[in-house]
Motif scaffolding. Structure first.
Motif, PDB file in Angstrom:
ATOM      1  N   MET A 126       0.840  -1.192   0.000  1.00 44.66           N
ATOM      2  CA  MET A 126       0.000   0.000   0.000  1.00 44.66           C
ATOM      3  C   MET A 126       0.874   1.241   0.000  1.00 44.66           C
ATOM      4  SD  MET A 126      -2.744   1.388   2.806  1.00 44.66           S
ATOM      5  CE  MET A 126      -1.477   2.270   3.713  1.00 44.66           C
ATOM      6  N   ALA A 127       0.432   2.257  -0.751  1.00 43.62           N
ATOM      7  CA  ALA A 127       1.140   3.538  -0.762  1.00 43.62           C
ATOM      8  C   ALA A 127       0.114   4.650  -0.904  1.00 43.62           C
ATOM      9  CB  ALA A 127       2.144   3.599  -1.910  1.00 43.62           C
ATOM     10  N   TYR A 128       0.395   5.802  -0.272  1.00 45.21           N
ATOM     11  CA  TYR A 128      -0.541   6.924  -0.357  1.00 45.21           C
ATOM     12  C   TYR A 128       0.138   8.160  -0.930  1.00 45.21           C
ATOM     13  CZ  TYR A 128       1.601   8.523   4.039  1.00 45.21           C
ATOM     14  OH  TYR A 128       2.481   8.942   4.995  1.00 45.21           O
ATOM     15  N   SER A 129      -0.692   8.998  -1.566  1.00 43.55           N
ATOM     16  CA  SER A 129      -0.213  10.250  -2.154  1.00 43.55           C
ATOM     17  C   SER A 129      -1.431  11.080  -2.527  1.00 43.55           C
ATOM     18  CB  SER A 129       0.628   9.972  -3.411  1.00 43.55           C
ATOM     19  OG  SER A 129       0.982  11.177  -4.068  1.00 43.55           O
ATOM     20  N   ASP A 130      -1.259  12.393  -2.571  1.00 46.34           N
ATOM     21  CA  ASP A 130      -2.334  13.279  -3.064  1.00 46.34           C
ATOM     22  C   ASP A 130      -2.244  13.285  -4.586  1.00 46.34           C
ATOM     23  OD1 ASP A 130      -4.293  15.129  -3.495  1.00 46.34           O
ATOM     24  OD2 ASP A 130      -3.220  16.811  -2.581  1.00 46.34           O
ATOM     25  N   PHE A 131      -2.689  12.194  -5.192  1.00 48.82           N
ATOM     26  CA  PHE A 131      -2.519  11.975  -6.623  1.00 48.82           C
ATOM     27  C   PHE A 131      -3.178  13.057  -7.467  1.00 48.82           C
ATOM     28  CE2 PHE A 131      -4.203  10.202 -10.600  1.00 48.82           C
ATOM     29  CZ  PHE A 131      -3.038   9.768 -11.204  1.00 48.82           C
ATOM     30  N   ASP A 132      -4.401  13.482  -7.080  1.00 47.36           N
ATOM     31  CA  ASP A 132      -5.144  14.441  -7.892  1.00 47.36           C
ATOM     32  C   ASP A 132      -5.027  15.875  -7.377  1.00 47.36           C
ATOM     33  OD1 ASP A 132      -6.509  13.883  -5.603  1.00 47.36           O
ATOM     34  OD2 ASP A 132      -8.375  13.261  -6.586  1.00 47.36           O
ATOM     35  N   HIS A 133      -4.111  16.108  -6.415  1.00 52.24           N
ATOM     36  CA  HIS A 133      -3.802  17.462  -5.929  1.00 52.24           C
ATOM     37  C   HIS A 133      -5.038  18.235  -5.450  1.00 52.24           C
ATOM     38  CE1 HIS A 133       0.187  16.834  -7.572  1.00 52.24           C
ATOM     39  NE2 HIS A 133      -0.342  16.556  -8.759  1.00 52.24           N
ATOM     40  N   ASP A 134      -5.911  17.523  -4.735  1.00 54.60           N
ATOM     41  CA  ASP A 134      -7.101  18.200  -4.218  1.00 54.60           C
ATOM     42  C   ASP A 134      -7.046  18.366  -2.693  1.00 54.60           C
ATOM     43  OD1 ASP A 134      -7.411  15.576  -3.469  1.00 54.60           O
ATOM     44  OD2 ASP A 134      -9.512  15.417  -4.115  1.00 54.60           O
ATOM     45  N   GLY A 135      -5.890  18.052  -2.092  1.00 54.29           N
ATOM     46  CA  GLY A 135      -5.731  18.302  -0.666  1.00 54.29           C
ATOM     47  C   GLY A 135      -6.010  17.129   0.243  1.00 54.29           C
ATOM     48  N   ASP A 136      -6.371  15.960  -0.311  1.00 50.66           N
ATOM     49  CA  ASP A 136      -6.539  14.774   0.525  1.00 50.66           C
ATOM     50  C   ASP A 136      -5.674  13.647  -0.037  1.00 50.66           C
ATOM     51  OD1 ASP A 136      -7.974  13.724  -1.670  1.00 50.66           O
ATOM     52  OD2 ASP A 136      -9.854  14.493  -0.875  1.00 50.66           O
ATOM     53  N   LEU A 137      -5.455  12.614   0.759  1.00 49.11           N
ATOM     54  CA  LEU A 137      -4.553  11.531   0.385  1.00 49.11           C
ATOM     55  C   LEU A 137      -5.310  10.374  -0.254  1.00 49.11           C
ATOM     56  CD1 LEU A 137      -2.257  11.529   3.541  1.00 49.11           C
ATOM     57  CD2 LEU A 137      -1.779  12.519   1.286  1.00 49.11           C
ATOM     58  N   ASP A 138      -4.828   9.934  -1.419  1.00 49.94           N
ATOM     59  CA  ASP A 138      -5.393   8.799  -2.144  1.00 49.94           C
ATOM     60  C   ASP A 138      -4.504   7.575  -1.908  1.00 49.94           C
ATOM     61  OD1 ASP A 138      -7.350  10.613  -3.552  1.00 49.94           O
ATOM     62  OD2 ASP A 138      -5.468  11.403  -4.368  1.00 49.94           O
ATOM     63  N   ILE A 139      -5.063   6.375  -2.105  1.00 54.58           N
ATOM     64  CA  ILE A 139      -4.366   5.147  -1.730  1.00 54.58           C
ATOM     65  C   ILE A 139      -4.339   4.159  -2.902  1.00 54.58           C
ATOM     66  CG2 ILE A 139      -4.382   3.145  -0.190  1.00 54.58           C
ATOM     67  CD1 ILE A 139      -5.745   4.856   1.896  1.00 54.58           C
ATOM     68  N   PHE A 140      -3.166   3.574  -3.131  1.00 52.13           N
ATOM     69  CA  PHE A 140      -3.022   2.487  -4.107  1.00 52.13           C
ATOM     70  C   PHE A 140      -2.687   1.209  -3.345  1.00 52.13           C
ATOM     71  CE2 PHE A 140      -0.450  -0.269  -6.827  1.00 52.13           C
ATOM     72  CZ  PHE A 140      -1.265  -0.391  -7.936  1.00 52.13           C
ATOM     73  N   VAL A 141      -3.399   0.131  -3.644  1.00 47.07           N
ATOM     74  CA  VAL A 141      -3.207  -1.137  -2.953  1.00 47.07           C
ATOM     75  C   VAL A 141      -2.961  -2.238  -3.978  1.00 47.07           C
ATOM     76  CG1 VAL A 141      -4.226  -2.855  -1.419  1.00 47.07           C
ATOM     77  CG2 VAL A 141      -4.696  -0.436  -1.046  1.00 47.07           C
ATOM     78  N   MET A 142      -1.876  -2.987  -3.794  1.00 49.46           N
ATOM     79  CA  MET A 142      -1.612  -4.155  -4.640  1.00 49.46           C
ATOM     80  C   MET A 142      -1.936  -5.405  -3.829  1.00 49.46           C
ATOM     81  SD  MET A 142       1.899  -5.415  -6.538  1.00 49.46           S
ATOM     82  CE  MET A 142       1.752  -4.163  -7.807  1.00 49.46           C
ATOM     83  N   THR A 143      -2.826  -6.245  -4.341  1.00 53.99           N
ATOM     84  CA  THR A 143      -3.260  -7.430  -3.607  1.00 53.99           C
ATOM     85  C   THR A 143      -2.411  -8.640  -3.980  1.00 53.99           C
ATOM     86  OG1 THR A 143      -4.906  -7.929  -5.301  1.00 53.99           O
ATOM     87  CG2 THR A 143      -5.614  -6.586  -3.444  1.00 53.99           C
ATOM     88  N   LEU A 144      -2.519  -9.680  -3.192  1.00 53.13           N
ATOM     89  CA  LEU A 144      -1.712 -10.878  -3.364  1.00 53.13           C
ATOM     90  C   LEU A 144      -2.414 -11.889  -4.276  1.00 53.13           C
ATOM     91  CD1 LEU A 144      -0.528 -11.287   0.333  1.00 53.13           C
ATOM     92  CD2 LEU A 144       0.641 -10.134  -1.556  1.00 53.13           C
ATOM     93  N   GLU A 145      -1.732 -13.005  -4.509  1.00 52.67           N
ATOM     94  CA  GLU A 145      -2.226 -14.000  -5.460  1.00 52.67           C
ATOM     95  C   GLU A 145      -3.590 -14.553  -5.078  1.00 52.67           C
ATOM     96  OE1 GLU A 145      -0.682 -18.156  -7.573  1.00 52.67           O
ATOM     97  OE2 GLU A 145       0.470 -17.182  -5.976  1.00 52.67           O
ATOM     98  N   GLU A 146      -3.829 -14.733  -3.771  1.00 48.67           N
ATOM     99  CA  GLU A 146      -5.112 -15.304  -3.362  1.00 48.67           C
ATOM    100  C   GLU A 146      -6.290 -14.376  -3.667  1.00 48.67           C
ATOM    101  OE1 GLU A 146      -2.884 -14.285   0.573  1.00 48.67           O
ATOM    102  OE2 GLU A 146      -2.421 -14.932  -1.478  1.00 48.67           O
ATOM    103  N   PHE A 147      -5.973 -13.097  -3.995  1.00 46.52           N
ATOM    104  CA  PHE A 147      -7.032 -12.160  -4.389  1.00 46.52           C
ATOM    105  C   PHE A 147      -6.955 -11.867  -5.889  1.00 46.52           C
ATOM    106  CE2 PHE A 147      -6.050 -11.198   0.082  1.00 46.52           C
ATOM    107  CZ  PHE A 147      -7.286 -11.454   0.635  1.00 46.52           C
ATOM    108  N   ASP A 148      -6.326 -12.781  -6.645  1.00 41.88           N
ATOM    109  CA  ASP A 148      -6.235 -12.692  -8.110  1.00 41.88           C
ATOM    110  C   ASP A 148      -5.473 -11.464  -8.590  1.00 41.88           C
ATOM    111  OD1 ASP A 148      -7.739 -15.056  -8.405  1.00 41.88           O
ATOM    112  OD2 ASP A 148      -9.617 -13.932  -8.267  1.00 41.88           O
ATOM    113  N   PHE A 149      -4.565 -10.941  -7.746  1.00 42.04           N
ATOM    114  CA  PHE A 149      -3.727  -9.803  -8.137  1.00 42.04           C
ATOM    115  C   PHE A 149      -4.537  -8.577  -8.567  1.00 42.04           C
ATOM    116  CE2 PHE A 149      -0.840 -13.426  -9.062  1.00 42.04           C
ATOM    117  CZ  PHE A 149       0.137 -13.122  -8.125  1.00 42.04           C
ATOM    118  N   HIS A 150      -5.728  -8.418  -8.035  1.00 46.01           N
ATOM    119  CA  HIS A 150      -6.563  -7.270  -8.425  1.00 46.01           C
ATOM    120  C   HIS A 150      -6.152  -6.043  -7.621  1.00 46.01           C
ATOM    121  CE1 HIS A 150     -10.056  -9.931 -10.081  1.00 46.01           C
ATOM    122  NE2 HIS A 150      -9.045  -9.837 -10.914  1.00 46.01           N
ATOM    123  N   SER A 151      -5.237  -5.271  -8.169  1.00 47.14           N
ATOM    124  CA  SER A 151      -4.797  -4.038  -7.505  1.00 47.14           C
ATOM    125  C   SER A 151      -5.877  -2.978  -7.643  1.00 47.14           C
ATOM    126  CB  SER A 151      -3.490  -3.546  -8.120  1.00 47.14           C
ATOM    127  OG  SER A 151      -2.473  -4.517  -7.954  1.00 47.14           O
TER     128      SER A 151
END
Length: 219
Positions: A1-26
């Motif tokens: 998991m990693a966070y960043s204000d990706f869209d520059h609107d003043g709040d933090l957005d989150i990217f999550v990479m899941t494991l094989e048991e969750f079919d790699f659905h990031s």
């Protein structure tokens, strides 16, 4: 998991990479909550810490103090959060000051910066308060030998003008040695316990409200 204000609107957005048991659905979660007042700092340090990893950032509010530290080399497993320092201020529409403790011991004191803004701060852009530069010069420290076996020597470039605290800790933060040096000292020998395991250690050197940290290896 990693966070960043990706869209520059003043709040933090989150990217999550899941494991094989969750079919790699990031998944990428865009924060659409109502944004409160914030202030963000993009820090540019000096060589070799251009990314200012390890710096500590204090935001002074009315009756409050908020602290952030920039971590480098991974914040979670195989991930790195944004290096932009993010302060959520709630409903407060102004700050008193910003203090930045850079990894090399230099300190910048900034005034009341504009809120709801991203500020690009370059190390040394502000002159340190009277007397601070002299303290920073005194924290020009050499530690040898490194790696060490039975102990090491701490050498100051200038005699210290007030007491200095030395604290040796393990990589997990467990205190091994704590020692106080008297005013006027310029060097000291530090002996470590005979049964101290080999590995990585951190030596924190504190003079007044300034500090530097040295990585040491015991073999």
């Amino acid at each position: 998991m990693a966070y960043s204000d990706f869209d520059h609107d003043g709040d933090l957005d989150i990217f999550v990479m899941t494991l094989e048991e969750f079919d790699f659905h990031s998944k990428f979660y865009i924060n659409e909550t109502q944004t409160t007042i914030i202030i963000q700092l993009k820090l540019e340090g000096s060589s070799p810490t251009w990314d200012a990893f390890g710096s500590k950032n204090g935001c002074m509010l009315v009756g409050k103090h908020s602290l952030r530290e920039i971590y480098g080399g991974g914040d979670d497993h195989a991930s790195q959060n944004t290096s932009v320092v993010h302060f959520g201020l709630g409903e407060m529409d102004q700050i008193d000051s910003i203090r930045i403790d850079w990894p090399n011991g230099h300190v910048d004191h900034l005034g009341a910066l504009t809120v709801d803004s991203l500020h690009h701060i370059v190390e040394g852009i502000e002159d340190p308060p009277n007397g601070t530069k002299d303290l920073i010069d005194q924290l020009a420290v050499k530690v040898s030998p490194n790696p060490f076996a039975e102990g090491f020597r701490v050498n100051f470039e200038k005699p210290i003008s007030s007491e200095v605290q030395l604290k040796l800790t393990t990589a997990d933060g467990v205190k091994v040695i704590e020692k106080v040096l008297e005013t006027g000292s310029s060097q000291t020998n530090v002996e470590v316990p005979a049964n101290l395991p080999n590995g990585l250690y951190f030596l924190q050197i504190v003079l007044n409200d300034l500090s530097v940290v040295k990585k040491l290896v015991k073999f």
